[in-house]
Design an enzyme around this catalytic site. Structure first.
Site, short mmCIF file in Angstrom:
data_model
loop_
_atom_site.label_atom_id
_atom_site.label_comp_id
_atom_site.label_asym_id
_atom_site.label_seq_id
_atom_site.Cartn_x
_atom_site.Cartn_y
_atom_site.Cartn_z
N SER A 37 0.82 -1.21 0.00
CA SER A 37 0.00 0.00 0.00
C SER A 37 0.85 1.26 0.00
O SER A 37 0.48 2.29 -0.56
CB SER A 37 -0.93 0.00 1.22
OG SER A 37 -1.86 -1.07 1.15
N GLU B 218 -4.92 2.31 -13.88
CA GLU B 218 -5.16 0.92 -13.50
C GLU B 218 -6.51 0.78 -12.79
O GLU B 218 -7.31 -0.09 -13.11
CB GLU B 218 -4.05 0.42 -12.59
CG GLU B 218 -4.26 -1.01 -12.10
CD GLU B 218 -3.17 -1.48 -11.15
OE1 GLU B 218 -3.14 -2.69 -10.85
OE2 GLU B 218 -2.35 -0.65 -10.71
#
Length: 377
Positions: free
Chosen positions: A131, A241
């Site tokens: 992350s 994405e």
């Protein structure tokens, strides 16, 4: 369904035909054997789907992000894993090269990627930087006119296929996010290796690898963009994405709904089809409503990304909603199928497993909520 142009309808119908006639008979084997269907990608190359984001002068078909999303939706309707590998290749890797590389770099690598001769991968995530994408530790040390890359990547879709990789590495250890650069690396380069391929719960058949870079030498000409300018390219890549690969979730949700409707019509209990029972109807109605809502949001985000690759808030919203809707749809399908839904005799258990990844990859649902909230505030 949103209005599509004749060209978009044609591409979608060609991909749908490929999926129904050639991919569908392989889908169970792809999942069962964790098998990558190389020939399907060569067929997608023949259709122009692999180079959908690339102009014809570099071997592509001159489409856009919305068309890429349509293709992924169709692929995911039959095989989530093929859709995932397609997205990693055509959007993350090829899209990054088309967006940020120079003319010489494009001419050197794009034709083979567009045809399917080589597979592409986008190597960002690391064991200690998931992350926290900008916390990567892979180093690219300047040695004269070359760079020497050392480090590790993990959860890299297509990373073990030995093709062309877009690799993010730190070129200034003291500059934080402003010390990252991007490189083109050949999967056959000396010092590059796959340390292992991960055995996953879902999306089986889409290879996910841990990669090692042990003194991989690349020339300065392999650097994409300016030195230490990689973070902006990274963020654009993540936005695109999320906006486009969210279409995989739409395809999975649609597949769960289609299988559930067919089963609810045929399955008899207490002398009548289970589709006549209100609780089954509720599950179907919720699946339909959420799938249509997800499709509308994803289509909007994919279209926005054409003109604004930094559509951060909308991309995160599309990814968040579509991925969670797909997981709910997959689990609802298993419930409708009952005991059979928990077996591999029917595809709904595979859909549920595949859908879950979309809540994790490209930033978890928790990260998407944080991004959206910060933008709102």
């Amino acid at each position: 369904m949103d209005e599509l142009t004749p060209e978009q309808e044609l591409v979608r119908s060609e991909v749908r035909r490929l999926c129904d006639e050639e991919l569908a008979p392989l889908a169970a084997r792809i999942d069962r054997d964790d098998w990558f269907p190389r020939d399907i990608f060569l067929r997608l190359g023949e259709l122009g789907a692999l180079g959908v984001l690339v102009p014809e002068e570099y071997g592509g078909s001159g489409g856009d992000y919305f068309l890429a999303a349509l293709i992924m939706e169709e692929l995911a309707r039959v095989s989530g894993s093929v859709a995932l590998s397609y997205g990693a290749h055509a959007v993350l890797c090829v899209g990054a090269i088309q967006r940020d590389a120079n003319d010489a770099q494009k001419r050197a690598v794009l034709p083979a990627l567009c045809s399917g001769e080589k597979m592409g991968a986008w190597a960002l995530t690391e064991p200690g930087a998931g992350s926290d994408a900008v916390g990567l530790r892979t180093r690219a040390t300047r040695k004269g006119d070359d760079y020497v890359i050392d480090g590790a990547k993990t959860f890299i879709t297509n990373g073990s296929l030995g093709g062309t990789l877009v690799v993010y590495a730190r070129t200034d250890v003291d500059a934080g996010a402003r010390g990252i650069s991007v490189f083109l690396v050949d999967g056959q380069a000396e010092g590059f290796s796959t340390s292992r391929t991960l055995d996953k719960m879902g999306m089986r058949g889409s290879p996910t690898a841990e990669l090692r870079f042990d003194g991989v030498v690349v020339p300065e000409s392999a650097r994409i963009g300016a030195e230490n300018a990689g973070v902006a390219m990274m963020m654009r890549g993540l936005d695109v994405e999320r906006a486009t690969l969210a279409a995989i979730s739409v395809g999975l949700a649609q597949a769960a709904l289609d299988h559930s409707v067919a089963y609810a019509r045929e399955r008899q209990q207490f002398g009548r089809p289970i589709g006549e029972f209100q609780m089954v109807q509720k599950l179907l109605a919720d699946m339909y409503a959420e799938t249509e809502a997800a499709r509308g949001l994803v289509y909007r985000a994919a279209r926005r990304s054409i003109v604004d690759p930094e559509c951060t808030q909308l991309a995160s919203a599309a990814k968040l909603f579509a991925s969670e809707a797909a997981t709910r749809a997959g689990l609802a399908a298993v419930q409708i199928f009952g005991g059979y839904g928990y077996t591999k005799e029917y595809p709904v258990e595979r859909i549920a497993r595949d859908a879950k990844l979309m809540e994790i990859g490209a930033g978890t649902s928790e990260i998407q909520r944080m991004i959206i909230a910060r933008r709102l505030l």
